[in-house]
Scaffold this active site. Structure first.
Site, PDB file in Angstrom:
ATOM      1  N   ARG B  50     -12.207 -14.343 -54.374  1.00  0.00           N
ATOM      2  CA  ARG B  50     -11.050 -15.149 -53.987  1.00  0.00           C
ATOM      3  C   ARG B  50     -10.063 -14.263 -53.265  1.00  0.00           C
ATOM      4  O   ARG B  50      -9.225 -13.619 -53.890  1.00  0.00           O
ATOM      5  CB  ARG B  50     -10.367 -15.723 -55.227  1.00  0.00           C
ATOM      6  CG  ARG B  50     -11.246 -16.669 -56.005  1.00  0.00           C
ATOM      7  CD  ARG B  50     -10.448 -17.277 -57.138  1.00  0.00           C
ATOM      8  NE  ARG B  50     -11.307 -18.118 -57.963  1.00  0.00           N
ATOM      9  CZ  ARG B  50     -10.880 -18.793 -59.012  1.00  0.00           C
ATOM     10  NH1 ARG B  50      -9.611 -18.719 -59.364  1.00  0.00           N
ATOM     11  NH2 ARG B  50     -11.697 -19.545 -59.710  1.00  0.00           N
ATOM     12  N   ASP B  52      -6.811 -13.210 -51.230  1.00  0.00           N
ATOM     13  CA  ASP B  52      -5.425 -13.709 -51.190  1.00  0.00           C
ATOM     14  C   ASP B  52      -5.015 -14.130 -49.781  1.00  0.00           C
ATOM     15  O   ASP B  52      -5.692 -13.801 -48.804  1.00  0.00           O
ATOM     16  CB  ASP B  52      -4.458 -12.586 -51.611  1.00  0.00           C
ATOM     17  CG  ASP B  52      -4.558 -12.286 -53.094  1.00  0.00           C
ATOM     18  OD1 ASP B  52      -4.883 -13.202 -53.863  1.00  0.00           O
ATOM     19  OD2 ASP B  52      -4.302 -11.121 -53.466  1.00  0.00           O
ATOM     20  N   TYR B 110     -14.325  -2.808 -50.058  1.00  0.00           N
ATOM     21  CA  TYR B 110     -13.079  -3.220 -49.406  1.00  0.00           C
ATOM     22  C   TYR B 110     -12.517  -2.048 -48.616  1.00  0.00           C
ATOM     23  O   TYR B 110     -12.703  -0.881 -48.988  1.00  0.00           O
ATOM     24  CB  TYR B 110     -12.025  -3.617 -50.452  1.00  0.00           C
ATOM     25  CG  TYR B 110     -12.190  -4.998 -51.033  1.00  0.00           C
ATOM     26  CD1 TYR B 110     -11.619  -6.102 -50.411  1.00  0.00           C
ATOM     27  CD2 TYR B 110     -12.891  -5.200 -52.217  1.00  0.00           C
ATOM     28  CE1 TYR B 110     -11.747  -7.376 -50.950  1.00  0.00           C
ATOM     29  CE2 TYR B 110     -13.026  -6.471 -52.767  1.00  0.00           C
ATOM     30  CZ  TYR B 110     -12.448  -7.554 -52.123  1.00  0.00           C
ATOM     31  OH  TYR B 110     -12.567  -8.813 -52.650  1.00  0.00           O
ATOM     32  N   ARG B 197      -5.345  -3.633 -53.728  1.00  0.00           N
ATOM     33  CA  ARG B 197      -3.966  -3.552 -53.232  1.00  0.00           C
ATOM     34  C   ARG B 197      -3.087  -2.698 -54.154  1.00  0.00           C
ATOM     35  O   ARG B 197      -2.199  -1.997 -53.681  1.00  0.00           O
ATOM     36  CB  ARG B 197      -3.379  -4.953 -53.062  1.00  0.00           C
ATOM     37  CG  ARG B 197      -4.019  -5.684 -51.870  1.00  0.00           C
ATOM     38  CD  ARG B 197      -3.634  -7.142 -51.809  1.00  0.00           C
ATOM     39  NE  ARG B 197      -2.188  -7.318 -51.734  1.00  0.00           N
ATOM     40  CZ  ARG B 197      -1.577  -8.497 -51.846  1.00  0.00           C
ATOM     41  NH1 ARG B 197      -2.291  -9.597 -52.035  1.00  0.00           N
ATOM     42  NH2 ARG B 197      -0.276  -8.570 -51.754  1.00  0.00           N
TER      43      ARG B 197
END
Lengths: 248, 248
Positions: B50, B52, B110, B197
């Site tokens: 999911r 953001d 990522y 993040r």
């Protein structure tokens, strides 16, 4: 009066090219407005080249003559605060009044980028042309070698250009693949109007099998715009580097 | 009924993340609409993660169950013709009905990207955070090594997450510079909510001298979200790769 050399990047997607035009937003106009807001005086800006609508620049050099005391990082910050997000100045230095961003340039490098995959790529949407059939980058690299050298490039000059001397010296020319991205890179002492886009369009016709791989020398020898391929779309083109002897 | 695995890219700038929401445009919703237009049937889509709002994906995997006879390139072309320019499907293959894009994934990568120069970069405007003070990428690379291994990463999990098992195995973690672009890359068997993040935000605090270079192990050991740094902005994050054992 001090001449300042400004170096900038811009995403050309929203602009009708560099050069000021009536009734169209251009990069030159936008930068002139920012200089006026920062210095309080309207002053002309001279660019290193005239990029077309939709063409980008990772390094674009231009000069402005100013009485403003702002220099270096202070001028850069002030200008960027007054520029839209798709234009950014990243260098500012004093140059003699004899310096001309176009005539003093000894060499420039352009890149022409192709996203080469069946599916389009959202990240390259405005910065590369999308070609779905597989390109043979090694073959194109061989073909591109035919551009190297001092030649009359009038076959690769847009019809209607008023330039008299169409001889240019191509110092480097190549094609390389990195994943789905195929990049045509060319360095020369100068470029004719639409020269890189016509070179790229001709290479794409070679890639499509419409022309033999070794056809560049005879297209140059033909000295006719009709001998070369179509002009490739603007969005794939980016001015990548400008070389000067004295500064940088 | 056949389960299809779709692989796509998207520029997340315009979207409120992947997951369907009321009164907001999401990638999942947009893709579901395209599938409905192509197959004539409204069917659910299950994603591999999911992301953001504002987060991008160079490789995002999802499945849909369909009666449509369209396969492979035909399905890809049909979907892309019905998707906006910032989303593109580039792979489509049949998978068994036991395949789940999230639970079958064995590893993901990522990237978190930082444009590190005094001036902002128009080409990275929506795809990197802009940090003006010079970053020491080698030092950050050393610091990032502290993340590697099987640890309880609850310190790097957004408060309010309902996940019970917060142990993850970080297989690779590094920071590298290429010109003005500094990229933090991390591969793990799974990620907690906002994990990358928060990792990136903590590294940026190390870069700013607010934390010592070797502080990651003790932040992990603290097992508290308060021990880690701020959550870095979404736009710097991109899901770069999803690994499965059986397919690809």
């Amino acid at each position: 009066m001090q001449r300042l050399l400004l170096t900038l990047r811009y995403d050309g997607t929203r602009y009708h090219g560099w050069q000021v035009q009536k009734n169209a937003v251009t990069v030159q106009q936008t930068l002139q407005d920012a200089v006026e807001r920062v210095t309080g005086v309207r002053s002309g800006i001279t660019g290193c080249s005239r990029t077309d609508a939709g063409v980008h620049a990772d390094m674009f050099c231009c000069t402005t003559d100013t009485e403003s005391p702002l220099r270096g990082d202070d001028m850069i910050s002030a200008l960027n605060a007054n520029l839209p997000r798709d234009i950014a100045v990243y260098d500012c230095r004093e140059v003699p009044n004899t310096f001309h961003p176009r005539y003093s340039a000894v060499r420039k490098r352009y890149l022409y980028r192709i996203w080469n995959d069946r599916a389009r790529n959202p990240f390259w949407e405005n910065h590369a042309v999308h070609i779905t059939r597989p390109l043979d980058a090694d073959m194109l690299n061989q073909a591109a070698a035919g551009f190297v050298g001092r030649h009359d490039f009038v076959s690769f000059c847009a019809a209607g250009s008023s330039v008299e001397d169409t001889v240019r010296n191509v110092l480097h020319c190549g094609v390389a693949r990195e994943g789905g991205l195929v990049t045509f890179s060319v360095e020369a002492d100068g470029f004719l109007y639409n020269m890189v886009r016509i070179m790229a369009g001709t290479l794409l016709e070679i890639a499509a099998g419409k022309r033999p791989c070794d056809s560049i020398p005879e297209i140059i020898a033909a000295r006719s715009r009709d001998a070369a391929g179509a002009t490739a779309p603007a969005k794939g083109l980016i001015l990548s580097r400008v070389y000067y002897n004295d500064v940088k």
